[in-house]
Scaffold this motif. Structure first.
Motif, short mmCIF file in Angstrom:
data_model
loop_
_atom_site.label_atom_id
_atom_site.label_comp_id
_atom_site.label_asym_id
_atom_site.label_seq_id
_atom_site.Cartn_x
_atom_site.Cartn_y
_atom_site.Cartn_z
N ASP A 1 0.98 -1.20 0.15
CA ASP A 1 -0.03 -0.15 -0.04
C ASP A 1 0.78 1.25 0.06
O ASP A 1 2.06 1.22 0.24
N GLY A 2 0.24 2.52 -0.39
CA GLY A 2 1.09 3.35 -0.57
C GLY A 2 1.92 3.89 -1.91
O GLY A 2 1.86 2.99 -2.64
N ALA B 1 7.11 8.87 -2.65
CA ALA B 1 7.04 10.44 -2.89
C ALA B 1 7.87 10.81 -4.05
O ALA B 1 8.92 10.24 -4.39
N TYR C 1 7.62 14.46 -5.38
CA TYR C 1 7.51 16.12 -5.41
C TYR C 1 8.83 16.51 -5.27
O TYR C 1 8.93 17.59 -5.54
N PRO D 1 -1.72 19.94 6.54
CA PRO D 1 -0.64 19.15 5.80
C PRO D 1 0.59 20.00 6.18
O PRO D 1 0.68 21.20 6.44
N ARG E 1 -1.98 13.22 10.90
CA ARG E 1 -2.58 11.78 11.60
C ARG E 1 -1.84 11.64 12.94
O ARG E 1 -2.06 10.50 13.42
N ARG F 1 7.14 3.69 0.68
CA ARG F 1 5.85 3.59 0.22
C ARG F 1 5.16 4.52 1.44
O ARG F 1 5.15 4.11 2.61
N ASP G 1 1.62 7.05 3.05
CA ASP G 1 0.37 7.13 3.02
C ASP G 1 0.05 8.69 2.53
O ASP G 1 1.01 9.46 2.29
N PHE G 2 -1.28 9.18 2.58
CA PHE G 2 -1.43 10.46 2.18
C PHE G 2 -0.91 11.84 2.84
O PHE G 2 -0.51 12.50 2.26
N ALA G 3 -0.59 11.35 4.01
CA ALA G 3 0.01 12.61 5.02
C ALA G 3 1.33 12.51 4.81
O ALA G 3 2.17 13.37 5.30
N GLY G 4 2.05 11.48 4.13
CA GLY G 4 3.52 11.42 4.16
C GLY G 4 4.07 10.47 5.09
O GLY G 4 5.48 10.65 5.45
#
Ligand code: DON
Length: 339
Positions: free
Chosen positions: A40-41, A44, A46, A114, A263, A299, A301-304
């Motif tokens: 999952d995940g 990064a 960016y 974020p 989170r 890998r 999650d949405f928060a990093g």
């Protein structure tokens, strides 16, 4: 919520001691085996250099305050420390200026937004509020004394290296990649500066912060760094006092409330440790007075936050008694229980 299924793991409560050496070794190997196939995940990208990470990397290292060490998996793979540096920089600046100064200048509350939020700065009159997000971390690094960038950078590198117990080196590749793409951090720093809340040139603060995030560490390094905070500021491997007991506990408190971004509350609820994550896939999870775990898998999650790292940290917290909130009734005489 990350929803780690631990129904088959007996909960150990915090006792002030880690379990026996052989048991710790077995449990971290179990943690690795349980989550090594979780895909999952996403990695990064960016910061372009981060996208080159092998998504299968997975390492767990545990260091006790007594200097005991256990490791499994990719614990020697070097990755950039990224946001995990924020916690240790906060400790170094707390040590130098005292907690009141840090609370006044930066703050110790979660923004609930974020890590690169501009809105959080605007909503709080330019005060970063949270030293574990980019605005607060750049503000913390801006406090490092020095006549010029290189003097400040030396203090940062040496301070973070003392936590790791070895000289940390910067990755030119990560630094250049982040420098090419960090317009948002430059904007955040300038915004904080525009409110009169940064005493140095914001471009210089971002420059030192970007170098700081590009320092290379391993899961082993993270475990030693975390164990230093667990050990009241004394590195359990080198014996060097890096920061005071007070700076350590202040840092652990901020990590507990803010270390896992938006989170953080869920992490504390589920895993119960002061912790800090970074976008390259590292997590340090600390049991004050006992030791720390360094986890690494790219890998996110949405928060990093590393997905495998979170699952493995949950398992370790439960099985080794890392959860600060876990307790059970004190053993009493039967007669006193009756009243
Ligand atoms: O400033 C940045 O965006 C990165 N150098 C660090 C961000 C980071 O690690 C956030 N992590 N979850």
């Amino acid at each position: 919520m990350i929803q780690t299924d631990l129904s088959d793991v007996p909960q150990r409560v915090s006792t002030g001691d880690l379990p026996s050496l052989s048991r710790v070794g077995r449990l971290i190997t179990d943690a690795h085996e349980r989550y090594a196939s979780n895909d999952d995940g996403i990695v990064a990208d960016y910061i372009p250099a981060l996208a080159e990470a092998d998504p299968s990397w997975f390492g767990i290292s545990l260091v006790g305050v007594n200097g005991s060490r256990h490791a499994v998996g990719d614990v020697d793979v070097a990755f950039s420390i990224q946001s995990i540096s924020k916690a240790f920089m906060f400790a170094l600046m707390c040590e130098r200026y005292g907690r009141e100064e840090l609370v006044a200048r930066i703050g110790v509350n979660n923004t609930g937004l974020p890590f690169d939020s501009v809105m959080a700065v605007e909503l709080n009159d330019g005060r970063p509020l949270n030293p574990m997000v980019n605005a607060g971390a750049i503000g913390t690094t801006a406090l490092v004394p020095g006549e010029n960038i290189d003097e400040r950078w030396t203090i940062v590198r040496e301070g973070l290296s003392a936590f790791a117990g070895r000289p940390l080196e910067m990755s030119e590749e990560v630094y250049e990649s982040e420098t090419r793409t960090n317009d948002r951090n430059r904007a955040i720093a300038r915004l904080v500066y525009s409110y009169g809340r940064m005493a140095v040139d914001p471009a210089e603060a971002v420059e030192v912060y970007t170098r700081q995030c590009s320092l290379m560490v391993t899961a082993d390094d993270l475990a030693v760094m975390g164990a230093t905070l667990a050990d009241g500021g004394v590195n359990p491997i080198t014996g060097q006092r890096v920061v005071s007991n007070e700076a350590s506990s202040d840092t652990l408190a901020v990590m507990a409330s803010c270390g896992m971004y938006e989170r953080s509350g869920e992490w504390l609820f589920e895993i119960g440790t002061p912790a800090k994550s970074g976008v390259s896939g590292g997590i340090v999870s600390i049991a004050p007075g006992k030791g720390a775990t360094g986890l690494f898998s790219p890998r996110l999650d949405f928060a990093g936050n590393s997905v495998r790292g979170q699952h493995a940290a949950a398992y370790i917290s439960c099985a080794l008694g890392f959860n600060m909130f876990a307790s059970s009734p004190h053993a009493r005489e039967k007669s006193s229980l009756a009243h």
